[in-house]
Design a protein around this motif. Structure first.
Motif, short mmCIF file in Angstrom:
data_model
loop_
_atom_site.label_atom_id
_atom_site.label_comp_id
_atom_site.label_asym_id
_atom_site.label_seq_id
_atom_site.Cartn_x
_atom_site.Cartn_y
_atom_site.Cartn_z
N GLN A 7 0.83 -1.21 0.00
CA GLN A 7 0.00 0.00 0.00
C GLN A 7 0.86 1.26 0.00
O GLN A 7 0.48 2.28 -0.60
N LEU A 8 2.01 1.21 0.64
CA LEU A 8 2.92 2.36 0.60
C LEU A 8 3.42 2.61 -0.82
O LEU A 8 3.48 3.76 -1.27
N VAL A 9 3.76 1.55 -1.52
CA VAL A 9 4.20 1.70 -2.91
C VAL A 9 3.06 2.22 -3.77
O VAL A 9 3.25 3.12 -4.61
N ASN A 10 1.86 1.67 -3.57
CA ASN A 10 0.71 2.16 -4.33
C ASN A 10 0.47 3.64 -4.08
O ASN A 10 0.15 4.41 -5.00
N GLY A 11 0.62 4.06 -2.82
CA GLY A 11 0.43 5.46 -2.48
C GLY A 11 1.48 6.36 -3.11
O GLY A 11 1.18 7.46 -3.59
N LEU A 12 2.72 5.90 -3.14
CA LEU A 12 3.78 6.69 -3.76
C LEU A 12 3.57 6.82 -5.26
O LEU A 12 3.82 7.88 -5.85
N LEU A 13 3.10 5.74 -5.89
CA LEU A 13 2.82 5.80 -7.33
C LEU A 13 1.69 6.78 -7.62
O LEU A 13 1.80 7.63 -8.52
N LEU A 14 0.61 6.66 -6.88
CA LEU A 14 -0.52 7.57 -7.08
C LEU A 14 -0.12 9.01 -6.79
O LEU A 14 -0.47 9.94 -7.53
N ALA A 236 -3.17 18.72 -4.01
CA ALA A 236 -1.77 18.43 -3.71
C ALA A 236 -0.94 19.71 -3.73
O ALA A 236 -0.06 19.90 -2.88
N ALA A 237 -1.21 20.59 -4.70
CA ALA A 237 -0.47 21.85 -4.77
C ALA A 237 -0.73 22.71 -3.53
O ALA A 237 0.19 23.33 -2.99
N VAL A 238 -1.98 22.74 -3.07
CA VAL A 238 -2.30 23.51 -1.87
C VAL A 238 -1.66 22.88 -0.64
O VAL A 238 -1.14 23.57 0.24
N LEU A 239 -1.69 21.56 -0.58
CA LEU A 239 -1.07 20.86 0.55
C LEU A 239 0.42 21.20 0.67
O LEU A 239 0.94 21.46 1.76
N GLY A 240 1.10 21.16 -0.47
CA GLY A 240 2.54 21.41 -0.44
C GLY A 240 2.90 22.87 -0.28
O GLY A 240 4.02 23.19 0.11
N GLY A 241 1.96 23.76 -0.53
CA GLY A 241 2.23 25.20 -0.49
C GLY A 241 2.22 25.73 -1.90
O GLY A 241 3.24 25.69 -2.59
N GLY A 243 2.60 27.56 -5.19
CA GLY A 243 3.67 28.48 -5.55
C GLY A 243 5.04 27.86 -5.35
O GLY A 243 6.03 28.42 -5.79
N ASN A 244 5.11 26.68 -4.73
CA ASN A 244 6.37 26.00 -4.47
C ASN A 244 6.40 24.71 -5.28
O ASN A 244 5.61 23.80 -5.03
N ILE A 245 7.31 24.61 -6.25
CA ILE A 245 7.30 23.46 -7.15
C ILE A 245 7.65 22.17 -6.42
O ILE A 245 7.12 21.10 -6.75
N TYR A 246 8.57 22.24 -5.44
CA TYR A 246 8.90 21.03 -4.69
C TYR A 246 7.76 20.66 -3.75
O TYR A 246 7.48 19.49 -3.50
N GLY A 247 7.08 21.68 -3.24
CA GLY A 247 5.93 21.42 -2.40
C GLY A 247 4.82 20.71 -3.16
O GLY A 247 4.08 19.91 -2.58
N ALA A 248 4.69 20.99 -4.46
CA ALA A 248 3.66 20.33 -5.27
C ALA A 248 3.89 18.82 -5.30
O ALA A 248 2.95 18.04 -5.13
N MET A 249 5.13 18.41 -5.50
CA MET A 249 5.41 16.98 -5.54
C MET A 249 5.26 16.35 -4.16
O MET A 249 4.69 15.26 -4.01
N ILE A 250 5.74 17.04 -3.12
CA ILE A 250 5.60 16.51 -1.77
C ILE A 250 4.13 16.43 -1.38
O ILE A 250 3.68 15.45 -0.77
N GLY A 251 3.35 17.45 -1.74
CA GLY A 251 1.92 17.41 -1.48
C GLY A 251 1.26 16.27 -2.22
O GLY A 251 0.35 15.61 -1.69
N GLY A 252 1.68 16.01 -3.46
CA GLY A 252 1.12 14.89 -4.21
C GLY A 252 1.43 13.56 -3.56
O GLY A 252 0.55 12.69 -3.45
N LEU A 253 2.67 13.39 -3.10
CA LEU A 253 3.03 12.14 -2.42
C LEU A 253 2.25 11.96 -1.13
O LEU A 253 1.76 10.86 -0.82
N ALA A 254 2.11 13.05 -0.35
CA ALA A 254 1.34 12.97 0.89
C ALA A 254 -0.11 12.62 0.62
O ALA A 254 -0.71 11.79 1.33
N LEU A 255 -0.68 13.23 -0.40
CA LEU A 255 -2.07 12.96 -0.74
C LEU A 255 -2.25 11.53 -1.22
O LEU A 255 -3.21 10.85 -0.83
#
Length: 309
Positions: A7-14, A236-241, A243-255
């Protein structure tokens, strides 16, 4: 607990797919303060662009030869539509009321959906997307489908290329300057119109790559696929912050992780069986967004352009 690694791998892929699309939202917002709600449909058109390339290739073409051409086709279609909407829909409204481009974006989103539904042959129902040949890969208790290999490769490479472009190139530094203060950037000789076009084009290119990953993962594309995924990517973009491109990816992974783990394990909690399952995936995604905004309104990595809000 035996299912947790899978499930962790599935979440990272999504989450990687969400992050690729979220980059487009956050780049455009960071520069022109616009939430481009048509970005989900640009993602969708990229998927149909890739499918079109596959359909026009000669029979017998191997998927390994077709895949690079499909990516190029997806990027060309998505970038062309994104740049066209910026030039003819958003740019004339840039100095107008803040709601005008937002409403325009929603209109473009609906128009793109209906255009694909009406004019793409067979698009009234889901269309089969080609698969990468070969069986799934097994790493202990973890199973990775062949379609997911593309996403595992494309997401980190895309982020590395984007990071290099923004930090090391002249255009990337121009994007940073325009995001901080567009008026001062103009006085310094930066062509802000060109910078905005580049931001739209880059965001569309990453969305197109995400669309190819979507088709390979789920084996189909349809004219509605950009709506919900676009909302998730915006989340995901709002989660990461935003306006922050790295935050967008981190927000996507968290989501992606939150959504996957919640739908997999929430039904195991006593009294919560009715809240588990895939039908509640969208609900838990937005529950996470609400919780983050309650305790950290600026998102996980803050907001680079908060002084312009």
């Amino acid at each position: 607990m035996n299912e947790l690694p899978q499930q962790l791998v599935n979440g990272l892929l999504l989450g990687s797919m969400y992050g690729l699309v979220a980059i487009g939202y956050t780049m455009v917002y960071g520069i022109v303060q616009l939430i481009n709600f048509a970005h989900g449909e640009i993602f969708m058109t990229g998927g149909f662009g890739a499918l079109t390339v596959w359909l026009i290739l000669p029979g017998g073409t191997t998927m390994w030869l077709a895949l690079p051409l499909m990516i190029i086709g997806a990027v060309i279609v998505a970038v062309t539509i994104a740049v066209g909407t910026e030039r003819f829909a958003y740019r004339p409204l840039r100095g107008g009321p803040r709601l005008a481009p937002l409403i325009t974006a929603i209109g473009i989103s609906l128009a793109l959906q209906q255009a694909v539904w009406a004019w793409y042959p067979g698009a009234t129902s889901s269309l089969t997307f080609p698969e990468i040949p070969g069986g799934p890969f097994h790493l202990g208790s973890i199973t990775i489908q062949t379609g997911d290999v593309f996403l595992l490769t494309a997401a980190p490479i895309s982020m590395a290329v984007l990071g290099y472009f923004v930090m090391k190139t002249r255009t990337g530094r121009g994007m940073q300057a325009t995001a901080q203060d567009p008026d001062t950037a103009k006085l310094m000789g930066i062509n802000t119109d060109r910078i905005i076009v580049v931001a739209f084009a880059l965001g569309a290119a990453f969305a197109a790559i995400g669309a190819v990953a979507y088709g390979l993962k789920y084996g189909e594309v349809n004219f509605r696929m950009g709506f919900i995924l676009g909302l998730k990517a915006f989340t995901a973009a709002v989660l990461g912050g935003i306006g922050n491109i790295y935050g967008a990816m981190i927000g996507g992974l968290a989501l992606g992780l939150a959504e996957t783990l919640a739908t997999a394990f929430i039904a195991d909690i006593p009294g919560m069986q009715q809240l588990g399952g895939q039908s509640w995936a969208d609900v838990w995604a937005f529950v996470l967004l609400i919780l983050v905004l309650l305790f950290r309104p600026q998102g996980l990595l803050g907001e680079r352009v908060a002084d312009r809000a």
